[in-house]
Design an enzyme around this catalytic site. Structure first.
Site, short mmCIF file in Angstrom:
data_model
loop_
_atom_site.label_atom_id
_atom_site.label_comp_id
_atom_site.label_asym_id
_atom_site.label_seq_id
_atom_site.Cartn_x
_atom_site.Cartn_y
_atom_site.Cartn_z
N GLY A 126 0.83 -1.20 0.00
CA GLY A 126 0.00 0.00 0.00
C GLY A 126 0.86 1.24 0.00
N LEU B 114 6.56 1.56 4.25
CA LEU B 114 7.67 1.96 3.37
C LEU B 114 8.32 3.27 3.84
CD1 LEU B 114 6.10 1.13 -0.12
CD2 LEU B 114 7.81 -0.20 1.14
N GLU C 75 -3.37 3.03 5.27
CA GLU C 75 -3.20 4.04 4.22
C GLU C 75 -4.06 5.28 4.48
OE1 GLU C 75 -0.67 3.63 2.54
OE2 GLU C 75 -0.45 1.52 2.98
N HIS D 189 -2.41 7.57 6.81
CA HIS D 189 -1.41 8.43 6.18
C HIS D 189 -2.02 9.75 5.70
CE1 HIS D 189 2.37 6.28 6.05
NE2 HIS D 189 1.81 5.19 5.58
N GLN E 216 3.15 9.94 1.05
CA GLN E 216 4.41 9.20 1.09
C GLN E 216 5.30 9.51 -0.11
OE1 GLN E 216 2.34 5.23 2.04
NE2 GLN E 216 4.33 5.04 3.01
ZN ZN Z 1 2.64 3.34 5.60
#
Ligand code: ZN
Length: 148
Positions: free
Chosen positions: A46, A89, A131, A134, A51
């Site tokens: 994801g 990530l 997600e 985020h 990001q």
């Molecule tokens: Zn993440």
């Protein structure tokens, strides 16, 4: 399509709230394509727009069952509870247990501005919650109840 740079913990953009998408245009499609390519290249399941440094409410997910793209996603239903290991990530080398709903339903739009709904259980529910967090400037490591 192009790979974008994944922002890492410490980058202040990761802690900002993303804005609703209002224009379902070519730039949005390019962003979603780039995000998917970047996520795949990094071996992720994801990725959210902040990001890659873009404060727009869009996410891509692929837990192995195919690509999911969600624009302006909102959790409209959540059921049960699960605790599972997560990573991110943007937070390299950190893994830990996080408590999430067992099943969620998300209302969102596709890249063309069509309203859609996505339901996910187990890992997909985790990915949806992770997600969407985020987009609100929240990183998973603040929610770890047990670090591995
Ligand atoms: Zn993440």
């Amino acid at each position: 399509m192009a790979l974008r740079t994944i922002r890492k913990k410490g980058d202040e953009i990761l802690y900002k709230k993303s804005k609703e998408v209002v224009n379902f245009d070519k730039r949005l499609s390019e962003l979603l394509d780039d995000m998917y390519e970047t996520m795949k290249q990094a071996d992720g399941v994801g990725l959210a727009a902040p990001q890659v440094g873009i404060l727009k409410r869009c996410v891509v997910i692929d837990i192995g069952d195919g690509k999911i793209e969600l624009v302006n996603p909102v959790i409209i239903k959540s059921e049960g509870e699960q605790v599972g290991q997560e990573g991110c990530l943007s937070v390299p080398d950190v893994w830990g247990d996080v408590k999430r709903p067992k099943k969620v339903t998300v209302s969102a739009f596709d890249r063309n501005g069509k309203k859609i709904e996505q339901t996910g259980e187990d890992l997909l529910a985790v990915a949806l919650c992770h997600e969407i967090d985020h987009l609100n400037g929240e990183l998973f490591d603040d929610k770890i109840i047990k670090q591995d």
